[in-house]
Write an enzyme that holds these catalytic residues in place. Sequence first.
Site, mmCIF file in Angstrom:
data_model
loop_
_atom_site.group_PDB
_atom_site.id
_atom_site.type_symbol
_atom_site.label_atom_id
_atom_site.label_comp_id
_atom_site.label_asym_id
_atom_site.label_seq_id
_atom_site.Cartn_x
_atom_site.Cartn_y
_atom_site.Cartn_z
ATOM 1 N N TYR A 69 0.816 -1.215 0.000
ATOM 2 C CA TYR A 69 0.000 0.000 0.000
ATOM 3 C C TYR A 69 0.846 1.260 0.000
ATOM 4 O O TYR A 69 0.477 2.276 -0.558
ATOM 5 C CB TYR A 69 -0.962 -0.016 1.191
ATOM 6 C CG TYR A 69 -2.206 -0.804 0.893
ATOM 7 C CD1 TYR A 69 -3.088 -0.357 -0.102
ATOM 8 C CD2 TYR A 69 -2.492 -1.982 1.548
ATOM 9 C CE1 TYR A 69 -4.216 -1.082 -0.401
ATOM 10 C CE2 TYR A 69 -3.624 -2.713 1.249
ATOM 11 C CZ TYR A 69 -4.490 -2.255 0.276
ATOM 12 O OH TYR A 69 -5.599 -2.958 -0.029
ATOM 13 N N GLU A 100 0.588 -30.345 10.874
ATOM 14 C CA GLU A 100 0.374 -29.572 9.655
ATOM 15 C C GLU A 100 -0.518 -28.362 9.875
ATOM 16 O O GLU A 100 -0.183 -27.258 9.501
ATOM 17 C CB GLU A 100 -0.221 -30.476 8.562
ATOM 18 C CG GLU A 100 -0.339 -29.754 7.228
ATOM 19 C CD GLU A 100 -0.651 -30.700 6.086
ATOM 20 O OE1 GLU A 100 -0.324 -31.890 6.199
ATOM 21 O OE2 GLU A 100 -1.229 -30.240 5.086
ATOM 22 N N ASP A 132 -0.147 -34.746 6.708
ATOM 23 C CA ASP A 132 -1.076 -35.596 5.952
ATOM 24 C C ASP A 132 -0.289 -36.569 5.076
ATOM 25 O O ASP A 132 0.832 -36.276 4.643
ATOM 26 C CB ASP A 132 -1.977 -34.740 5.053
ATOM 27 C CG ASP A 132 -3.000 -33.955 5.864
ATOM 28 O OD1 ASP A 132 -3.170 -34.288 7.055
ATOM 29 O OD2 ASP A 132 -3.608 -33.029 5.304
#
Lengths: 379, 682
Positions: free
Chosen positions: A111, A207, A259
């Site tokens: 910005y 995770e 996973d």
Amino acid sequence: MPKKTKKTTTDTATLTAKDKKTLGSIRGLADDVVQFAERGRAPYVDVPSRSLSNVRFNQSKRIIEMGTGKNRRELFNLAQARSYMQTLLVGTGCKQLIEQGKTTSIRGLFYLLKHTIEGTSEETFDAQDECDPVIEDMEVTLDAMREELHLYAKNAGAMVGPITLVDSGDQIDCSRMGSGGYSIPSIVEPEIVEFKKHTAKFVLHVEKDTVWRRFNEDKFWRKHNCILTHGGGQPPRGVRRMLHRLHYELKLPVYCLLDNDPWGYYIYSVIKQGSINLAYESRRMAIPEARFLGLRSDDYKRCQLSPSVQIRLNEQDTKRAGQIAQYAWFAHKKPWQKEIELMIENGFKLEVEALISKDISYVTEEYVPARLKEGNFLD
Amino acid sequence: MRNGSDINSPAGNTPVIPPAEVEPRRRRVTAETMAAKQRDISVSEFFAKNRHLLGFDNPRKALLTAVKEAVDNSLDACEEANIVPEIWVHIEATGTNRFKVGVQDNGPGIVKKQIPLIFGKLLYGSKFHRLRMSRGQQGIGISAAGMYGMLTTGKPVKIISMTSPKKPAHYFEIQIDTRRNQPEIINGKGDGEDIPAGEKGHQYIADHGIEWVSHYPTLDEQSRHHHELRRGTRVTIELEGRYVRGRGSVDEYLEQTAIANPHVTIHYVDPDGGETTYSRSTTQLPPEPVEIKPHPYGIELGQLVTMLKSSHGGTMSQFLTTSFSRVSSGLAQRICEAAKVSTRANPHRIGRQEADALYVAIQNTKIPPPATNCISPIGEALILKGLHHQLPGEFFCAATRPPAVYRGNPFVIEVGLAYGGASPTQKVTLEALTELLEESDARSLKQFLLTTFDGIGAAGAEKILAQAKLGTRQTPAKLKEEDIVQLYAAMKNVNLTEGQTMQVLRYANRVPLQFQPAACAITQAVIATNWRAYGLAQSRGQLPVGPITVMVHMASVWVPFTSESKEAVAAYPEILRELRLGLQAVGRKLAIYLNRRKRVRQEGERREVFLRYLGEVATAVAAIKNSGDRSRKELYGRLVDIANRKTAVADTKLDDRGKKIEEAAEDFGENVLIVNGDEVPS
């Protein structure tokens, strides 16, 4: 930007030696432009390449390192003119931050630098994802870490466990953090985060947030005397740097519960060896000794999970798995080759949450403790 | 009739009926009664009934055809007499749907005896029997126009012709006896009138109300004195017609004629009294075409037999060498040997079978192509002049193909191309538009735009109407004044270059072909050419898109038209081939030009991109260095210099393969004209 800098040059904060060095590098960029222009040459910046072709796996250190390859970014090249301009803009932004002794998020910098180019309807930056790579380019070009540019990313990831640390002067007891845990800042350098005391034996990195909450609620870390972290998927730099410091400064082994899918494998690979994009940060972030605790492809049979927890591997998953198996740091590891092969053979992936189908606390009470006890990890 | 017994039955008046068929009891007609009705059909009668064959199918086209035939004849006559043609075309409305067409030239004039025959008898002319390039061919045109006028208005054709300023001029009023195909002179007791030469003549002309332009218009008072016309012919026909501007109009015909005939000046007065002059851009006449004998490849068996019969004695060898072009005595001998006919044989005695053999022998013997001095192409330089003179544009090029032969007839294909410039919708004035709208018989505005202006396409018309906020189905004639103003503004503003289709101007022996574009080999060849290769957009089976005009001229001793009204060229493979090569030649030149333009544009865009970022870069550098505005400006100036140099270098010296090329090295070949932006055509 010149207006702002002029206004603020008076209230220049006291600069550290590091800041002075960074400012010097930024000024070097600007000096180059002037010199090129005086000689009537087209200005350019050589940016170290952050692509796969410019990384190499250091066999002895077991981390991904950046090569010496550079991409030349020229002002008078149609494809590069805009990013050349953006590079210099990022330079002005960082200079301003350093001089004022302030830090901002990378979104904040976006910005700060975003404005309409005079006489056109074109914006200097269209979106933040146009700005972020330029910041990373700046880091590698100036050989300055993000915090040295006075930039940080948003917090992601949390930590809980028997450790006390001092963050920007505040003492924080990570064993009394309630259900949310200590939010790991994006900059965890010793100047900002200082380790006080700890009793932990190891670090368990999971995770994502949901699994982490299960472990926190079951007070796993208290039972097993460990530090519990998560990285909200792909761990950001702050989390990786924190793990790195916990491992090397406190000598804690790091175990990962991810996973059983290509994405999980890749997260492990990033924690262990470093990422391609941030290869220049590997020596501060990679933990070659990190271990993969689960889930494993044989867990479906071993834990006798219900068939309904299977998630089909799609084409992309299979392709990705193949690529991961080809990585230099996996290629010569038979257990890993078998692991990936088995997943492809199964034809499905498993999320850590799948273990909940056995029992809500199966993962904290049975699965992980058993793995730890057996010492059954993938390296 | 194939049965053995019937073969011997007398081939007489009794019709032979096959045995299987039963003879009807009562026959309505007998051969005898039929014979009573069987008689000659006069050509005039035939064409009076079949006037569409000659281009008089509707009133609008009839007006055009009459003008066209008269102008073509005038031009042919002038060129043959080596006179730089000056043509006057006056069209005057004499009643509802009635027009008086007057066409006058400064040609050699016509001798008294011939005038009635030329204008009052169909199929009478000088051009049919010879092989030489001319506009007219059959000798039907002008007399048919006269006949049409007579049939529709009852008025005779009026002709005045002057062969020398010292001799009396002749004035005739003629009607055609359609039954006998004979002229009927009405004035001067069937003998025409003689107008004395000199001042007396002027008086006579004025007294008798004869129309005649006696002086050349003064273009410039100082340098030219008032020239008196020394000779010339004027034909005046009153006929039923319709005057509509736009496509297929007299105006269009004259404009296109001016393009292909840069040596002609035409003074045109339209029915509304508007005067237009298409002035010549050269006084150089096209080289006079030479008359040639037929080429042996071009004749047919029947023709050969006729020629043999009508030969003036001598031997076969003499017959072949004298009746045909390009047959030497050696070649004649070879032909005779192949046909097993003696070179000494008498051509009169050649039998049917021998003629057959001779015909085959001719086809199989290699004979050089016919001489090509019988055709006079316009030439690349003059095509450029003509195009540039009459059409707006920024790029012009032309290609004249070497002569080629179809069916033994030599021909030349010429192609000219004009690219860029304003579209026809932008050329029209508000007054003209108002008139056009009034005259139009189009049912809807969209149709009006499509039929009036060339090459704007349906999409272009809709664009214009959308901008003018008018409905596509509105009736053109009922438009209010403010609507017209709006339409006019939209026509000026809408940029049609994107959707504009190529305009194809077709010419045969310098005569514009305005109808039946789809049936014409020229249009077919233009469509079949892959213009995409030359940088234009083109959909399959369509004309390419862009602000382009292509003119294609076929010059030949005998242009193969698909019909008598001479509107479309037949597609012989040899002609199509030459058309293709000619179009490709101009296409290549256009591609070079378009590429160069594109490159210039790309460089401009490149420079613009650099310049856009230079300000930011200079500001950033100044901010980092904490330097002042002066050094910022200095840096900016230096960077701009580099940018200009960078793009200038790429601009002129590098082509897309990165090869160095100089401006002069761009080989357009000859006869290319590039007009810079605002340059006014001279």
